[in-house]
Design an enzyme around this catalytic site. Structure first.
Site, PDB file in Angstrom:
ATOM      1  N   CYS A 260      -0.494   4.134   1.748  1.00 36.96           N
ATOM      2  CA  CYS A 260      -0.262   3.721   3.556  1.00 36.96           C
ATOM      3  C   CYS A 260       1.393   4.156   4.273  1.00 36.96           C
ATOM      4  CB  CYS A 260      -0.791   2.908   3.535  1.00 36.96           C
ATOM      5  SG  CYS A 260      -2.255   1.784   3.701  1.00 36.96           S
ATOM      6  N   ASP A 261       2.469   3.380   3.098  1.00 33.11           N
ATOM      7  CA  ASP A 261       3.497   3.159   3.403  1.00 33.11           C
ATOM      8  C   ASP A 261       4.796   4.554   2.955  1.00 33.11           C
ATOM      9  OD1 ASP A 261       3.039   1.313   5.548  1.00 33.11           O
ATOM     10  OD2 ASP A 261       3.005   0.171   4.236  1.00 33.11           O
TER      11      ASP A 261
ATOM     12  N   CYS B 180       1.000  -0.813  -0.311  1.00 31.03           N
ATOM     13  CA  CYS B 180      -0.477   0.086  -0.030  1.00 31.03           C
ATOM     14  C   CYS B 180       0.842   1.245   0.022  1.00 31.03           C
ATOM     15  CB  CYS B 180      -0.943  -0.317   1.262  1.00 31.03           C
ATOM     16  SG  CYS B 180      -1.821   1.089   1.416  1.00 31.03           S
TER      17      CYS B 180
END
Length: 317
Positions: A135-136, A132
């Site tokens: 997300c990261d 992701c």
């Protein structure tokens, strides 16, 4: 007999459980094989509102679970083998624990990211390996990143990651990409993206101080080479966790549950879907939680008998 059974305990399922429990509907929540969903494999979550300093994924899920329990939600550690939605009450067959019955069911079983299945991958998810970018990506400012994949998702992830990374290398086992031409063109025009096509990933290589990169085989020469990077993002798609439904719920060609736009209603009145199992676009914890709230409110209206429309014919088409 339960008024509502929630299948799955990611952000969507737990939010649905909180809302149902607060409405005194005493839901049963079936946790499945990965209680807490994909966020339990994430280290720091910095984009969930209300946590200015960030929060660990497992801690966020544990807090949501405790909140649902506080209002009366019941949890069962089990695996759903099959369901029977042909008549009411609905039946949910649970591994080793018989058949449960409910007046309504909320499906929040999520979608599982596809992995390469190579050494060093699974054990380093959340520690350099991710599925992701949204997300990261933030954690890789000024670093080298590898994106593995050849479809539109990989092109999109690579483009997004160039906002943070010093360089993004796109690795694909074939010389040709599956992505649409417009997505390929955008990626090729991005000066921060380099290409390693015709390479088959073999191993995520970890050194004494952390990630070293991706070992790949050059399919033309047969030689193995290390593509150096600080992070590896796998972007080869997701698989919605819908096999247990046995085709009773309308899904799209890829297996994602189809809901009536703007609601969480499936083709079967009384059965609702929320989170990544019906979301092919956003796939974020906060959007999943929001749809969990919607599912609980839809289920409550259904149980009260105030849901006016039966949309099953529309969805079947």
């Amino acid at each position: 007999m339960y008024k509502s059974i929630v299948i799955g305990t990611g952000p969507a399922g737990l939010t649905a459980a909180i809302y149902l429990a607060r409405a005194n509907l005493n839901p049963l929540v079936i946790e499945g094989l990965q209680p807490g969903g994909q966020l339990t494999t994430t280290t720091e979550v910095e984009n969930f509102p209300g946590f200015p300093e960030g929060i660990l994924g497992p801690d966020l899920m544990d807090n949501m679970r405790k909140q649902a329990e506080r209002f009366g939600a019941e949890f069962k550690s089990a695996w759903v083998e099959s369901v029977d939605f042909s008549q009411r009450p609905f039946k949910v067959k649970v591994d080793g624990q018989g058949v449960l019955e409910a007046e309504s069911v909320i499906i929040s079983t999520g979608a599982s990211a596809k992995y390469l299945g190579i050494p060093g991958e699974q054990e380093n998810v959340g520690r350099g390996v991710s599925t992701c970018a949204t997300c990261d990506g933030f954690f890789f400012r000024g670093k080298k990143i590898i994106v593995v994949g050849g479809g539109d998702s990989a092109m999109e992830e690579a483009g997004f990651l160039t906002r943070f990374a010093s360089n993004v290398t796109l690795v694909h086992r074939r010389e040709e990409l599956r992505a649409s031409k417009i997505m390929q063109d955008r990626a090729k025009e991005n000066s921060k993206i380099s290409w390693a096509l015709g390479r088959t990933p073999l191993e995520v290589v970890i050194g004494e101080t952390g990630m070293k990169g991706l070992l790949a085989r050059n399919n033309e020469t047969g030689n193995e080479e290390l593509i150096e990077a600080d992070g590896v993002f796998v972007a080869i798609g997701h698989t919605p966790n819908t096999a247990f439904l046995g085709g009773q719920i309308t899904t799209d060609a890829n297996g994602y549950i189809v809901v009536r736009p703007g609601t969480t209603e499936t083709n079967i009145p009384g059965v609702f879907a929320c989170g990544d199992v019906q979301d092919t676009r956003y796939r974020q914890a906060i959007s999943a939680a929001g749809s969990g709230c919607m599912a609980a409110m839809d289920a409550e209206k259904y149980l009260e008998g105030t849901m006016v429309h039966d949309w099953s014919e529309t969805l079947d088409k």
